[in-house]
Design a protein around this motif. Structure first.
Motif, PDB file in Angstrom:
ATOM      1  N   VAL A 108       0.844  -1.188   0.000  1.00 35.15           N
ATOM      2  CA  VAL A 108       0.000   0.000   0.000  1.00 35.15           C
ATOM      3  C   VAL A 108       0.879   1.238   0.000  1.00 35.15           C
ATOM      4  O   VAL A 108       1.756   1.390   0.861  1.00 35.15           O
ATOM      5  N   ARG A 109       0.648   2.088  -0.977  1.00 39.52           N
ATOM      6  CA  ARG A 109       1.223   3.433  -0.964  1.00 39.52           C
ATOM      7  C   ARG A 109       0.137   4.341  -0.446  1.00 39.52           C
ATOM      8  O   ARG A 109      -1.038   4.007  -0.546  1.00 39.52           O
ATOM      9  N   PRO A 110       0.475   5.464   0.083  1.00 41.79           N
ATOM     10  CA  PRO A 110      -0.584   6.331   0.618  1.00 41.79           C
ATOM     11  C   PRO A 110      -1.689   6.557  -0.412  1.00 41.79           C
ATOM     12  O   PRO A 110      -1.471   7.106  -1.476  1.00 41.79           O
ATOM     13  N   GLY A 111      -2.876   6.025  -0.075  1.00 41.20           N
ATOM     14  CA  GLY A 111      -4.043   6.235  -0.918  1.00 41.20           C
ATOM     15  C   GLY A 111      -4.291   5.183  -1.976  1.00 41.20           C
ATOM     16  O   GLY A 111      -5.344   5.186  -2.602  1.00 41.20           O
ATOM     17  N   THR A 112      -3.401   4.240  -2.226  1.00 39.75           N
ATOM     18  CA  THR A 112      -3.604   3.254  -3.293  1.00 39.75           C
ATOM     19  C   THR A 112      -2.896   1.936  -2.975  1.00 39.75           C
ATOM     20  O   THR A 112      -1.913   1.904  -2.237  1.00 39.75           O
ATOM     21  N   VAL A 113      -3.424   0.850  -3.549  1.00 46.03           N
ATOM     22  CA  VAL A 113      -2.807  -0.469  -3.426  1.00 46.03           C
ATOM     23  C   VAL A 113      -2.007  -0.724  -4.688  1.00 46.03           C
ATOM     24  O   VAL A 113      -2.494  -0.510  -5.803  1.00 46.03           O
ATOM     25  N   THR A 122       3.787   0.422   2.609  1.00 49.46           N
ATOM     26  CA  THR A 122       3.359  -0.386   3.749  1.00 49.46           C
ATOM     27  C   THR A 122       2.951  -1.758   3.241  1.00 49.46           C
ATOM     28  O   THR A 122       2.112  -1.860   2.344  1.00 49.46           O
ATOM     29  N   LEU A 123       3.549  -2.784   3.797  1.00 53.26           N
ATOM     30  CA  LEU A 123       3.207  -4.156   3.443  1.00 53.26           C
ATOM     31  C   LEU A 123       2.211  -4.667   4.478  1.00 53.26           C
ATOM     32  O   LEU A 123       2.479  -4.630   5.673  1.00 53.26           O
ATOM     33  N   GLU A 124       1.053  -5.115   4.000  1.00 48.45           N
ATOM     34  CA  GLU A 124       0.034  -5.680   4.883  1.00 48.45           C
ATOM     35  C   GLU A 124      -0.106  -7.165   4.584  1.00 48.45           C
ATOM     36  O   GLU A 124      -0.304  -7.554   3.434  1.00 48.45           O
TER      37      GLU A 124
END
Length: 162
Positions: A108-113, A122-124
């Motif tokens: 995830v980048r701020p606002g988009t996958v 961010t890795l979820e």
């Protein structure tokens, strides 16, 4: 003063008492058996219910640990879109003795996958499994209440370093 002697024919009270209370002892043994037969199934239900609860707690803990470990590993190792499948496979491999686990990893980048992780993304990692109770009476009661099987989910998020 000397004690008067007691003849043997007057000493039959002990035998009478034993004969009188012998059936009560047998009834006491029968009563203990009935009490045991009433309490034993409840004790078994309690013991196996606790084993089921322990299994659920273990599964939840193992799932959480696997998601954390997969996210940590992926934050260091994820360099391409193909690594997402590698992160998911690594996370599944971290769970011992639990089958049917589904893992989903996303960057995830701020606002988009995004499909490819880059530094500062961010890795979820989300791990899911369905666990049912195995104790017969408890599982039936939980199913009627809509609580069996349990869907356990654990999610870990971490900042990608590489």
């Amino acid at each position: 003063r000397s004690q008067p002697s007691v003849s043997d024919h007057k000493h039959h009270g002990g035998q009478l008492m034993r004969a009188r209370f012998a059936p009560a002892r047998k009834r006491g043994r029968g009563q203990a058996l009935v009490e045991f037969s009433l309490v034993f199934p409840l004790m078994l239900l309690l013991v196996f219910g606790l084993l089921d609860l322990g299994r659920l707690v273990y599964t939840n803990n193992a799932l959480s640990q696997a998601a954390r470990e997969g996210a940590r590993w992926g934050s260091v190792q994820a360099r391409s879109a193909a690594d997402i499948a590698g992160i998911e496979a690594y996370t599944v491999a971290q769970v011992a003795g639990i089958g049917g686990i589904t893992v989903t990893a996303t960057c995830v980048r701020p606002g988009t996958v995004v499909m490819k992780c880059a530094p500062n993304d961010t890795l979820e990692v989300e791990a899911r499994v369905t666990v049912g109770m195995i104790t017969p009476v408890i599982s039936q009661l939980m199913s009627v209440a809509g609580l069996n099987p349990f869907d356990l989910t654990s999610t870990a998020s971490v900042l990608v370093n590489n």
